[in-house]
Scaffold this motif. Structure first.
Motif, PDB file in Angstrom:
ATOM      1  N   VAL A 200       0.917  -1.290   0.141  1.00 42.10           N
ATOM      2  CA  VAL A 200      -0.078   0.089  -0.046  1.00 42.10           C
ATOM      3  C   VAL A 200       0.867   1.248   0.032  1.00 42.10           C
ATOM      4  O   VAL A 200       1.620   1.612   1.121  1.00 42.10           O
TER       5      VAL A 200
ATOM      6  N   ASP B 221      -2.351   4.857  -3.172  1.00 37.17           N
ATOM      7  CA  ASP B 221      -3.368   3.998  -2.748  1.00 37.17           C
ATOM      8  C   ASP B 221      -4.304   4.273  -1.588  1.00 37.17           C
ATOM      9  O   ASP B 221      -5.453   3.888  -1.573  1.00 37.17           O
ATOM     10  N   THR B 222      -3.782   5.107  -0.747  1.00 36.34           N
ATOM     11  CA  THR B 222      -4.526   5.748   0.424  1.00 36.34           C
ATOM     12  C   THR B 222      -5.713   6.630   0.135  1.00 36.34           C
ATOM     13  O   THR B 222      -5.862   7.268  -0.851  1.00 36.34           O
TER      14      THR B 222
ATOM     15  N   THR C  77      -5.393  -4.502   2.919  1.00 35.90           N
ATOM     16  CA  THR C  77      -4.583  -4.521   1.657  1.00 35.90           C
ATOM     17  C   THR C  77      -5.102  -3.591   0.798  1.00 35.90           C
ATOM     18  O   THR C  77      -5.938  -2.673   0.921  1.00 35.90           O
ATOM     19  N   LYS C  78      -4.267  -3.305  -0.363  1.00 33.19           N
ATOM     20  CA  LYS C  78      -4.697  -2.195  -1.413  1.00 33.19           C
ATOM     21  C   LYS C  78      -6.212  -2.510  -1.757  1.00 33.19           C
ATOM     22  O   LYS C  78      -6.775  -1.471  -1.743  1.00 33.19           O
TER      23      LYS C  78
END
Length: 213
Positions: free
Chosen positions: A19, A23-24, A206-207
């Protein structure tokens, strides 16, 4: 738009889980918006209350278009010993590795048959979470809260009580958030369809899990 993000480690980049920042939630909202981020690994609701109160004293009413709160994992996570005792063991001149290894080995037994500790006990969490929403609402047009992600069965087996406490604290978050007329984002039903796709072995996302949020 002005966003205020109050995040614990679940909302932060976690390279070892694949991550990255992009991606956040921060990465998704960064383009074209103004972000105010108050976050740190291991943050508890009591940490965030202090930050939110300080901010509410200096920012105008409804300054933030949307505030997003994601906290509770470090608060509710069951632990075999207190943080104070853990720090004492960490300062021992010798033998600490053996003690840590023993704690890791016997953690399931200790938590299942003796007792476990939490950084923020349930009654204190409820009180602090209400204060957090009150302070955040003062400076926000809209407040959204994200529930604590569930944990894999293997995580609960090694740290007994984890799944129970996540559910209990999430119920508190849901009730308090509705009392303050906040939007509750609870992806738990989606996560539980295929836990291994969304949840990690270290009780994070997870992502794919973050994409769901």
């Amino acid at each position: 738009m002005n966003y205020l993000l109050l995040l614990d480690s679940v909302g932060l980049p976690r390279p070892r889980n694949g991550v990255g920042y992009e991606d956040t939630l921060m990465g998704h909202l960064a383009e074209g918006n103004h972000l105010w981020v108050l976050s740190k690994p291991g943050a508890t609701v009591t940490d965030m209350v202090t930050d939110a109160y300080d901010l509410s004293e200096v920012m105008p009413q409804d300054f933030f278009d949307i505030s997003i709160i994601q906290v509770g994992l470090a608060d509710c996570a069951p632990r075999p010993i207190t943080d104070h005792l853990r720090n004492v063991i960490g300062r021992l001149p010798a033998g600490k590795r053996i003690l840590i290894r023993l704690l890791h080995t016997f953690r399931p037994f200790i938590q299942r048959y003796m007792r476990y500790y939490q950084r923020v006990q349930y009654p204190r969490f409820r009180m602090a979470y209400g204060k957090l929403l009150w302070a955040t609402k003062r400076i926000s047009k809209r407040v959204m809260v994200v529930t604590i992600p569930p944990v894999l069965s293997g995580v609960d087996a090694h740290s007994p009580g984890f799944q129970y406490e996540v559910a209990r604290y999430n119920a508190a978050i849901d009730g308090i958030a509705h009392n303050y007329h906040c939007v509750v984002v609870d992806p738990t039903p989606i996560f539980l369809v295929d836990p291994s796709l969304y949840l990690t072995k270290d009780a994070h996302l997870t992502k794919a899990g973050i994409e769901i949020v």
